[in-house]
Design a protein around this motif. Sequence first.
Motif, PDB file in Angstrom:
ATOM      1  N   ILE A 170       0.867  -1.167   0.000  1.00  0.00           N
ATOM      2  CA  ILE A 170       0.000   0.000   0.000  1.00  0.00           C
ATOM      3  C   ILE A 170       0.913   1.230   0.000  1.00  0.00           C
ATOM      4  CG2 ILE A 170      -0.185   0.134   2.512  1.00  0.00           C
ATOM      5  CD1 ILE A 170      -3.096   0.996   2.173  1.00  0.00           C
ATOM      6  N   GLU A 171       0.576   2.187  -0.839  1.00  0.00           N
ATOM      7  CA  GLU A 171       1.348   3.436  -0.925  1.00  0.00           C
ATOM      8  C   GLU A 171       0.477   4.555  -0.379  1.00  0.00           C
ATOM      9  OE1 GLU A 171       2.687   6.352  -4.436  1.00  0.00           O
ATOM     10  OE2 GLU A 171       3.324   4.275  -4.687  1.00  0.00           O
ATOM     11  N   VAL A 172       0.997   5.260   0.618  1.00  0.00           N
ATOM     12  CA  VAL A 172       0.236   6.305   1.283  1.00  0.00           C
ATOM     13  C   VAL A 172       0.984   7.627   1.145  1.00  0.00           C
ATOM     14  CG1 VAL A 172      -0.769   7.066   3.459  1.00  0.00           C
ATOM     15  CG2 VAL A 172      -0.649   4.634   2.941  1.00  0.00           C
ATOM     16  N   THR A 173       0.319   8.623   0.572  1.00  0.00           N
ATOM     17  CA  THR A 173       0.873   9.972   0.446  1.00  0.00           C
ATOM     18  C   THR A 173       0.014  10.891   1.295  1.00  0.00           C
ATOM     19  OG1 THR A 173       1.533   9.471  -1.820  1.00  0.00           O
ATOM     20  CG2 THR A 173       1.525  11.788  -1.166  1.00  0.00           C
ATOM     21  N   ILE A 174       0.648  11.523   2.284  1.00  0.00           N
ATOM     22  CA  ILE A 174      -0.085  12.384   3.206  1.00  0.00           C
ATOM     23  C   ILE A 174       0.364  13.824   3.003  1.00  0.00           C
ATOM     24  CG2 ILE A 174      -0.528  12.932   5.622  1.00  0.00           C
ATOM     25  CD1 ILE A 174      -0.102   9.957   6.227  1.00  0.00           C
ATOM     26  N   ASN A 175      -0.589  14.701   2.757  1.00  0.00           N
ATOM     27  CA  ASN A 175      -0.329  16.131   2.657  1.00  0.00           C
ATOM     28  C   ASN A 175      -0.761  16.739   3.989  1.00  0.00           C
ATOM     29  OD1 ASN A 175      -0.395  18.915   2.184  1.00  0.00           O
ATOM     30  ND2 ASN A 175      -0.861  18.624   0.012  1.00  0.00           N
ATOM     31  N   HIS A 176       0.230  16.993   4.859  1.00  0.00           N
ATOM     32  CA  HIS A 176      -0.068  17.498   6.194  1.00  0.00           C
ATOM     33  C   HIS A 176      -0.604  18.924   6.147  1.00  0.00           C
ATOM     34  CE1 HIS A 176       1.678  14.002   8.171  1.00  0.00           C
ATOM     35  NE2 HIS A 176       2.641  14.062   7.267  1.00  0.00           N
ATOM     36  N   THR A 177      -0.205  19.700   5.143  1.00  0.00           N
ATOM     37  CA  THR A 177      -0.652  21.083   5.033  1.00  0.00           C
ATOM     38  C   THR A 177      -2.139  21.155   4.705  1.00  0.00           C
ATOM     39  OG1 THR A 177       1.546  21.660   4.230  1.00  0.00           O
ATOM     40  CG2 THR A 177      -0.192  23.274   3.893  1.00  0.00           C
ATOM     41  N   LYS A 178      -2.580  20.337   3.755  1.00  0.00           N
ATOM     42  CA  LYS A 178      -3.989  20.351   3.333  1.00  0.00           C
ATOM     43  C   LYS A 178      -4.857  19.389   4.133  1.00  0.00           C
ATOM     44  CE  LYS A 178      -2.956  21.704  -1.402  1.00  0.00           C
ATOM     45  NZ  LYS A 178      -2.988  21.288  -2.806  1.00  0.00           N
ATOM     46  N   GLY A 179      -4.226  18.490   4.906  1.00  0.00           N
ATOM     47  CA  GLY A 179      -4.993  17.533   5.693  1.00  0.00           C
ATOM     48  C   GLY A 179      -5.641  16.457   4.846  1.00  0.00           C
ATOM     49  N   THR A 180      -4.915  15.986   3.813  1.00  0.00           N
ATOM     50  CA  THR A 180      -5.462  14.948   2.939  1.00  0.00           C
ATOM     51  C   THR A 180      -4.507  13.760   2.867  1.00  0.00           C
ATOM     52  OG1 THR A 180      -4.449  15.919   0.984  1.00  0.00           O
ATOM     53  CG2 THR A 180      -6.701  16.589   1.498  1.00  0.00           C
ATOM     54  N   ALA A 181      -5.060  12.619   2.526  1.00  0.00           N
ATOM     55  CA  ALA A 181      -4.265  11.407   2.323  1.00  0.00           C
ATOM     56  C   ALA A 181      -4.720  10.764   1.024  1.00  0.00           C
ATOM     57  CB  ALA A 181      -4.439  10.440   3.484  1.00  0.00           C
ATOM     58  N   THR A 182      -3.757  10.298   0.246  1.00  0.00           N
ATOM     59  CA  THR A 182      -4.052   9.565  -0.980  1.00  0.00           C
ATOM     60  C   THR A 182      -3.461   8.171  -0.812  1.00  0.00           C
ATOM     61  OG1 THR A 182      -3.923  11.601  -2.249  1.00  0.00           O
ATOM     62  CG2 THR A 182      -3.815   9.540  -3.476  1.00  0.00           C
ATOM     63  N   VAL A 183      -4.313   7.163  -0.932  1.00  0.00           N
ATOM     64  CA  VAL A 183      -3.900   5.783  -0.717  1.00  0.00           C
ATOM     65  C   VAL A 183      -4.017   5.028  -2.034  1.00  0.00           C
ATOM     66  CG1 VAL A 183      -4.397   3.676   0.574  1.00  0.00           C
ATOM     67  CG2 VAL A 183      -4.715   5.901   1.673  1.00  0.00           C
TER      68      VAL A 183
END
Length: 130
Positions: free
Chosen positions: A54-67
């Motif tokens: 599983i590849e998880v990209t977290i954008n802490h600035t925008k509060g989003t996660a793309t899995v």
Amino acid sequence: MKKLFTSVLIGLAVLSSTACKHPGKEAEVVTEAAPENRDEISKDVFTDSYGEKIEVTINHTKGTATVHLEGKTYDLKKSDALPEYTASNEEYQYSNIKGNITLLKKNVDMVLFHAKREKNGSGSAKMASY
């Protein structure tokens, strides 16, 4: 003949004056540099005991996660009410709580992915006592 000669000379003068003009200085085109992306982004790849990744990209600035899992992409929004890092949408929930990574389909309570983050280091090291 004199009128023809005069009109030809005037015509040549007009043509030569327009043909000899050099193009004026071109207007300078100012392009603004694209603003640098200042988002705080982290990207991790986790593997479960079955070898699924599983590849998880977290954008802490925008509060989003793309899995990304098995060729599918899930866009999730950070949930502040839940502990540690949890993101969800109306169908799916991703959580990373104390190294337990879980992707869950909420409406049927089905776990799509679960893995435990491996600890960094050589495991449990014992100190020798003398």
